[in-house]
Design an enzyme around this catalytic site. Structure first.
Site, PDB file in Angstrom:
ATOM      1  N   GLU A  77      -1.477 -16.988  -9.147  1.00 26.58           N
ATOM      2  CA  GLU A  77      -0.566 -16.220 -10.001  1.00 26.58           C
ATOM      3  C   GLU A  77       0.903 -16.534  -9.717  1.00 26.58           C
ATOM      4  O   GLU A  77       1.776 -16.062 -10.438  1.00 26.58           O
ATOM      5  CB  GLU A  77      -0.795 -14.723  -9.805  1.00 26.58           C
ATOM      6  CG  GLU A  77      -2.134 -14.239 -10.316  1.00 26.58           C
ATOM      7  CD  GLU A  77      -2.280 -12.737 -10.203  1.00 26.58           C
ATOM      8  OE1 GLU A  77      -1.464 -12.089  -9.515  1.00 26.58           O
ATOM      9  OE2 GLU A  77      -3.215 -12.207 -10.819  1.00 26.58           O
ATOM     10  N   TYR A 136       0.840  -1.193   0.000  1.00 27.05           N
ATOM     11  CA  TYR A 136       0.000   0.000   0.000  1.00 27.05           C
ATOM     12  C   TYR A 136       0.879   1.248   0.000  1.00 27.05           C
ATOM     13  O   TYR A 136       0.592   2.216  -0.711  1.00 27.05           O
ATOM     14  CB  TYR A 136      -0.930  -0.003   1.214  1.00 27.05           C
ATOM     15  CG  TYR A 136      -1.962  -1.106   1.177  1.00 27.05           C
ATOM     16  CD1 TYR A 136      -3.146  -0.961   0.455  1.00 27.05           C
ATOM     17  CD2 TYR A 136      -1.764  -2.299   1.874  1.00 27.05           C
ATOM     18  CE1 TYR A 136      -4.098  -1.972   0.421  1.00 27.05           C
ATOM     19  CE2 TYR A 136      -2.705  -3.313   1.847  1.00 27.05           C
ATOM     20  CZ  TYR A 136      -3.874  -3.143   1.115  1.00 27.05           C
ATOM     21  OH  TYR A 136      -4.804  -4.153   1.079  1.00 27.05           O
ATOM     22  N   ASN A 175     -12.727  -0.844  -5.285  1.00 23.62           N
ATOM     23  CA  ASN A 175     -12.547  -1.268  -6.673  1.00 23.62           C
ATOM     24  C   ASN A 175     -13.798  -2.025  -7.135  1.00 23.62           C
ATOM     25  O   ASN A 175     -14.097  -3.090  -6.608  1.00 23.62           O
ATOM     26  CB  ASN A 175     -11.308  -2.161  -6.765  1.00 23.62           C
ATOM     27  CG  ASN A 175     -11.118  -2.797  -8.120  1.00 23.62           C
ATOM     28  OD1 ASN A 175     -11.738  -2.411  -9.107  1.00 23.62           O
ATOM     29  ND2 ASN A 175     -10.257  -3.790  -8.170  1.00 23.62           N
ATOM     30  N   CYS A 180      -6.724  -5.721  -7.578  1.00 23.81           N
ATOM     31  CA  CYS A 180      -6.508  -5.182  -6.239  1.00 23.81           C
ATOM     32  C   CYS A 180      -5.899  -6.219  -5.296  1.00 23.81           C
ATOM     33  O   CYS A 180      -5.278  -5.849  -4.296  1.00 23.81           O
ATOM     34  CB  CYS A 180      -7.808  -4.619  -5.678  1.00 23.81           C
ATOM     35  SG  CYS A 180      -9.206  -5.738  -5.759  1.00 23.81           S
ATOM     36  N   HIS A 181      -6.020  -7.497  -5.643  1.00 22.23           N
ATOM     37  CA  HIS A 181      -5.444  -8.548  -4.791  1.00 22.23           C
ATOM     38  C   HIS A 181      -3.914  -8.498  -4.781  1.00 22.23           C
ATOM     39  O   HIS A 181      -3.294  -9.087  -3.910  1.00 22.23           O
ATOM     40  CB  HIS A 181      -5.936  -9.932  -5.235  1.00 22.23           C
ATOM     41  CG  HIS A 181      -5.588 -10.284  -6.647  1.00 22.23           C
ATOM     42  ND1 HIS A 181      -6.347  -9.858  -7.726  1.00 22.23           N
ATOM     43  CD2 HIS A 181      -4.567 -11.006  -7.167  1.00 22.23           C
ATOM     44  CE1 HIS A 181      -5.801 -10.319  -8.840  1.00 22.23           C
ATOM     45  NE2 HIS A 181      -4.726 -11.020  -8.525  1.00 22.23           N
TER      46      HIS A 181
END
Length: 154
Positions: free
Chosen positions: A146, A89, A110, A118-119
């Site tokens: 991912e 952040y 979002n 956003c993850h």
């Protein structure tokens, strides 16, 4: 507003379209189901993404999330975070302006999660929060999918 739902590993998701662009992705099955070419293309991309997120390019459909200019700036920055990586952040705040807290608020609002990733924003010491139905467990699952974190941590 046309909507189309899909089954995903995280549960049912619903895409909403307005004026030729994706406006929202929500958890749950939508009431109305309309198979427009744009919604079908978006659904098919998501289906492929859940199978192999590192093999796809950028989302091929226009996005028009509703938000403040600051939120839109943050959401645009989120789309530049490569698959399989994370930023904090604070790092995103340095890039977009504002504080880590204001970034967290923009990220939490979002309207098109997963597609606007956003993850991929994490706390300095841990994952931080996630506003999806499964909360931080969904965030960990997405990051493991991912390759950003080991699957055993998810």
């Amino acid at each position: 507003m046309p909507q189309l739902s899909l089954h995903s590993p995280l549960g049912d998701l619903t895409l909403s379209e307005e004026d030729g662009a994706i406006l929202a992705l929500d958890w749950g099955w939508g009431r109305d189901q309309t198979e427009t070419p744009l919604l079908c293309q978006a659904r098919d991309w998501l289906d492929q993404w859940f199978d192999a997120p590192t093999t796809l390019g950028e989302f091929p459909v226009p996005l028009t999330p509703f938000g403040t200019p600051y939120q839109k700036r943050v959401w645009d920055a989120l789309r530049t975070i490569p698959v399989g990586t994370t930023v904090t952040y604070a790092e995103l705040a340095a890039q977009c302006g504002g504080s880590a807290q204001s970034i967290g608020q923009a990220v939490g609002r979002n309207p098109i999660p997963i597609i606007i990733p956003c993850h991929r924003v994490v706390a300095r010491h841990g994952l931080g929060g996630y506003s999806g139905w499964g909360g931080v467990e969904d965030k960990a699952w997405l990051l493991a999918l991912e390759g950003a974190i080991p699957a055993r941590e998810a």
